[in-house]
Motif scaffolding. Structure first.
Motif, mmCIF file in Angstrom:
data_model
loop_
_atom_site.group_PDB
_atom_site.id
_atom_site.type_symbol
_atom_site.label_atom_id
_atom_site.label_comp_id
_atom_site.label_asym_id
_atom_site.label_seq_id
_atom_site.Cartn_x
_atom_site.Cartn_y
_atom_site.Cartn_z
ATOM 1 N N ARG A 82 0.845 -1.190 0.000
ATOM 2 C CA ARG A 82 0.000 0.000 0.000
ATOM 3 C C ARG A 82 0.884 1.244 0.000
ATOM 4 O O ARG A 82 1.593 1.506 0.975
ATOM 5 C CB ARG A 82 -0.893 0.021 1.243
ATOM 6 N N ALA A 83 0.821 1.963 -1.102
ATOM 7 C CA ALA A 83 1.647 3.167 -1.227
ATOM 8 C C ALA A 83 0.932 4.347 -0.586
ATOM 9 O O ALA A 83 -0.289 4.465 -0.675
ATOM 10 C CB ALA A 83 1.920 3.447 -2.700
ATOM 11 N N GLY A 84 1.687 5.192 0.082
ATOM 12 C CA GLY A 84 1.112 6.389 0.690
ATOM 13 C C GLY A 84 0.896 7.470 -0.353
ATOM 14 O O GLY A 84 1.121 7.268 -1.543
ATOM 15 N N ARG A 85 0.469 8.643 0.131
ATOM 16 C CA ARG A 85 0.163 9.708 -0.844
ATOM 17 C C ARG A 85 1.425 10.310 -1.442
ATOM 18 O O ARG A 85 1.402 10.844 -2.536
ATOM 19 C CB ARG A 85 -0.624 10.809 -0.155
ATOM 20 N N ARG A 86 2.483 10.262 -0.658
ATOM 21 C CA ARG A 86 3.745 10.801 -1.161
ATOM 22 C C ARG A 86 4.799 9.707 -1.127
ATOM 23 O O ARG A 86 4.702 8.774 -0.324
ATOM 24 C CB ARG A 86 4.213 11.971 -0.285
ATOM 25 N N GLY A 146 -5.338 8.053 10.053
ATOM 26 C CA GLY A 146 -5.716 9.086 9.088
ATOM 27 C C GLY A 146 -4.674 10.145 8.844
ATOM 28 O O GLY A 146 -4.969 11.212 8.339
ATOM 29 N N GLU A 147 -3.452 9.867 9.215
ATOM 30 C CA GLU A 147 -2.423 10.854 8.928
ATOM 31 C C GLU A 147 -2.010 10.727 7.472
ATOM 32 O O GLU A 147 -2.261 9.723 6.835
ATOM 33 C CB GLU A 147 -1.207 10.605 9.824
ATOM 34 N N HIS A 148 -1.373 11.738 6.975
ATOM 35 C CA HIS A 148 -0.922 11.674 5.589
ATOM 36 C C HIS A 148 0.403 10.939 5.554
ATOM 37 O O HIS A 148 1.466 11.540 5.550
ATOM 38 C CB HIS A 148 -0.809 13.078 4.992
ATOM 39 N N LEU A 149 0.310 9.631 5.552
ATOM 40 C CA LEU A 149 1.528 8.821 5.552
ATOM 41 C C LEU A 149 2.239 8.942 4.216
ATOM 42 O O LEU A 149 1.618 8.837 3.171
ATOM 43 C CB LEU A 149 1.175 7.348 5.769
ATOM 44 N N CYS A 150 3.523 9.151 4.302
ATOM 45 C CA CYS A 150 4.279 9.021 3.064
ATOM 46 C C CYS A 150 4.948 7.657 3.095
ATOM 47 O O CYS A 150 4.982 6.975 4.118
ATOM 48 C CB CYS A 150 5.284 10.151 2.908
ATOM 49 N N GLY A 151 5.456 7.238 1.952
ATOM 50 C CA GLY A 151 6.108 5.935 1.905
ATOM 51 C C GLY A 151 5.106 4.804 1.751
ATOM 52 O O GLY A 151 3.919 5.026 1.568
ATOM 53 N N THR A 152 5.617 3.591 1.848
ATOM 54 C CA THR A 152 4.837 2.407 1.495
ATOM 55 C C THR A 152 4.872 1.375 2.617
ATOM 56 O O THR A 152 5.910 1.181 3.246
ATOM 57 C CB THR A 152 5.439 1.784 0.207
ATOM 58 N N ALA A 417 6.967 2.055 15.354
ATOM 59 C CA ALA A 417 8.223 1.895 14.607
ATOM 60 C C ALA A 417 8.007 2.167 13.134
ATOM 61 O O ALA A 417 8.794 2.892 12.496
ATOM 62 C CB ALA A 417 8.766 0.472 14.817
ATOM 63 N N ALA A 418 6.926 1.606 12.579
ATOM 64 C CA ALA A 418 6.668 1.805 11.140
ATOM 65 C C ALA A 418 6.463 3.290 10.848
ATOM 66 O O ALA A 418 6.981 3.814 9.866
ATOM 67 C CB ALA A 418 5.437 1.006 10.714
ATOM 68 N N ARG A 419 5.732 3.959 11.734
ATOM 69 C CA ARG A 419 5.484 5.373 11.466
ATOM 70 C C ARG A 419 6.776 6.185 11.497
ATOM 71 O O ARG A 419 7.012 7.034 10.636
ATOM 72 C CB ARG A 419 4.463 5.957 12.438
ATOM 73 N N SER A 420 7.623 5.915 12.494
ATOM 74 C CA SER A 420 8.910 6.632 12.539
ATOM 75 C C SER A 420 9.730 6.366 11.289
ATOM 76 O O SER A 420 10.352 7.265 10.734
ATOM 77 C CB SER A 420 9.730 6.198 13.744
ATOM 78 N N LEU A 421 9.752 5.112 10.852
ATOM 79 C CA LEU A 421 10.552 4.771 9.668
ATOM 80 C C LEU A 421 9.998 5.456 8.415
ATOM 81 O O LEU A 421 10.746 5.957 7.575
ATOM 82 C CB LEU A 421 10.590 3.259 9.469
ATOM 83 N N LEU A 422 8.659 5.501 8.301
ATOM 84 C CA LEU A 422 8.056 6.183 7.149
ATOM 85 C C LEU A 422 8.342 7.676 7.176
ATOM 86 O O LEU A 422 8.458 8.319 6.140
ATOM 87 C CB LEU A 422 6.545 5.943 7.111
ATOM 88 N N GLN A 423 8.454 8.201 8.390
ATOM 89 C CA GLN A 423 8.741 9.640 8.496
ATOM 90 C C GLN A 423 10.219 9.925 8.305
ATOM 91 O O GLN A 423 10.675 11.034 8.528
ATOM 92 C CB GLN A 423 8.274 10.155 9.860
#
Ligand SMILES: [Zn+2]
Length: 426
Positions: A82-86, A146-152, A417-423
């Motif tokens: 699942r790819a994020g918006r950015r 519902g945050e604008h996650l970037c990354g996949t 952890a996933a969120r930090s890595l995506l950020q």
């Protein structure tokens, strides 16, 4: 990360506690026993259907012509992306869906998914469907936040880990599924306890030693040559020379339990002489004896040197012992692997453990191997760890279980952890 957004994530995951339990039960009810590789397809399709409803692009990959693959037992893997918006990095959670045989000694139905005393029971709850369920809930909650996650985000359910991973992660890694730029960070939710980050594992060499003799009548053994006595000489050399040497070696790898910080050698089996026929023992001098050894290597050891050490024992016996002949055959080998404890995925997961559990994470290595070896050696992806809710000692046991609180906490750790890595914490 903002304190309020951490609270949101915690709240979302806590609210889905029952769903996490139900998902674990659903997964355990697929009897994905390996060998032979039972029920892989329905289990993979179940995971795929769930994640495609959450906006994942789902692919099924059959590892055609790998060991055990046929139309009755197809080696089906599922990969959901699942790819994020950015654009941004890709975090991948990889779980094996196969389990070992139930075996005997169970007081509950092994594929029933009974919930009792805050635990889910069943074969594979601990190793590692509880970890798979926690990673799915973690990722879904992250999406729900519902945050604008970037990354996949990626989740895979792969097969055959219990038999070496050749129809699973190895097959996929050879085809680029576990390499940059597709994937950047991998977490494998193997059961290594909820507060520990596992950065690697020891290596392994399996081999067969065969000693030879000459058949004769059992009443006149002096006319033959006993292969079992030759094997006894091998074991004696192991006892006198090899075992003390191995016990004296100590690794810097943080292997648990600590006994596994030394080099080890297990004698898995010895078979010598002719088989019994209808209950009657053979009245002959054995002309062959076979021993399977399981040698575990430390990261400081070299595979060729490890093999040479055993061959030296055998060659010495050739020189010193009348009639000694042998064959040494490789069965299976894996080199040790260890990722950087200061690497992005290890560091981020350790920070998340401290955040969720309120105590520092412990860095460990596993005494046995798991699929990290293929991601490292074949996929050339170094930023990989194992982290999951199961209790290591429960794996492969009768009455295997996973603690529900540990699954909930692990899901929180995985989500943070996933969120930090995506950020871009990497
Ligand atoms: Zn496992």
């Amino acid at each position: 990360m903002q304190a309020d957004s951490i609270d949101t994530l915690y709240r979302l995951i806590d609210a889905r506690r029952d769903e996490l339990v139900a998902l674990t039960q659903d997964l355990v009810r697929f009897p994905t026993v390996n060998p032979p590789g039972e029920a892989y397809q329905p289990c993979a399709e179940f995971i795929g259907r769930r994640l495609s409803r959450r906006g994942f692009e789902v692919q099924f990959v059959r590892a055609v012509a790998t060991p055990g693959d046929d139309d009755r037992y197809p080696r089906i893997n599922v990969i959901a992306r699942r790819a994020g918006r950015r654009p941004g990095p890709c975090v991948h959670f990889n779980s094996h869906i196969d389990v070992v045989q139930a075996g005997s000694g169970w007081s509950v139905e092994p594929f029933g998914g009974l919930v009792k005393l805050g635990r889910v029971y069943g074969r594979g709850t601990c190793d590692m469907k509880g970890g798979l369920a926690a990673s799915i809930i973690a990722v879904e909650s992250l999406i729900d936040a519902g945050e604008h996650l970037c990354g996949t985000l990626e989740i895979s359910g792969t097969v055959d880990e219990e038999s070496g991973g050749y129809g699973g992660v190895h097959y996929l890694a050879e085809r680029g599924w576990f390499s940059a730029p597709r994937v950047d960070h991998v977490i494998i939710p193997e059961p290594l306890n909820v507060d520990r980050v596992c950065i690697g594992h020891r290596g392994v060499w399996w081999a067969e030693i065969e000693t030879f003799g000459r058949m004769a009548h059992g009443s006149m053994p002096f006319l033959g040559d006993c292969a079992v006595r030759h094997m006894h000489a091998v074991v004696e050399c192991f006892e006198k020379d090899l075992y003390p040497k191995l016990a004296a070696r100590l690794t810097d790898m943080p292997v648990v339990p600590s006994g596994a910080r030394h080099s080890t050698l297990n004698i898995n089996s010895i078979h010598g002489g002719q088989a019994e026929t209808a209950g009657y023992p053979a009245p002959c001098v054995p002309d062959s004896c076979r021993m399977i050894i399981d040698r575990r290597l430390l990261i400081e050891e070299d595979m060729d040197a490890v093999k040479g050490e055993v061959r030296d024992v055998l060659e010495r016996l050739v020189a010193e012992r009348d009639g000694f002949r042998y064959n040494l055959r490789d069965i299976f080998e894996v080199r040790p692997t260890m990722s950087d404890r200061n690497g992005p995925v290890a560091r981020t997961t350790a920070a998340a453990i401290a955040q969720v559990l309120g105590r520092p994470a412990q860095f460990i290595c596993s005494p046995g191997t798991y699929d990290q070896k293929h991601i490292d050696r074949v996929g050339k992806l170094r930023d990989c760890i194992a982290y999951g809710p199961g209790i290591l000692d429960m794996a492969h046991q009768p009455d295997e279980y996973v603690v529900i609180d540990d699954m909930v906490n692990a899901a929180k750790v995985m989500a943070l952890a996933a969120r930090s890595l995506l950020q871009g914490a990497g």
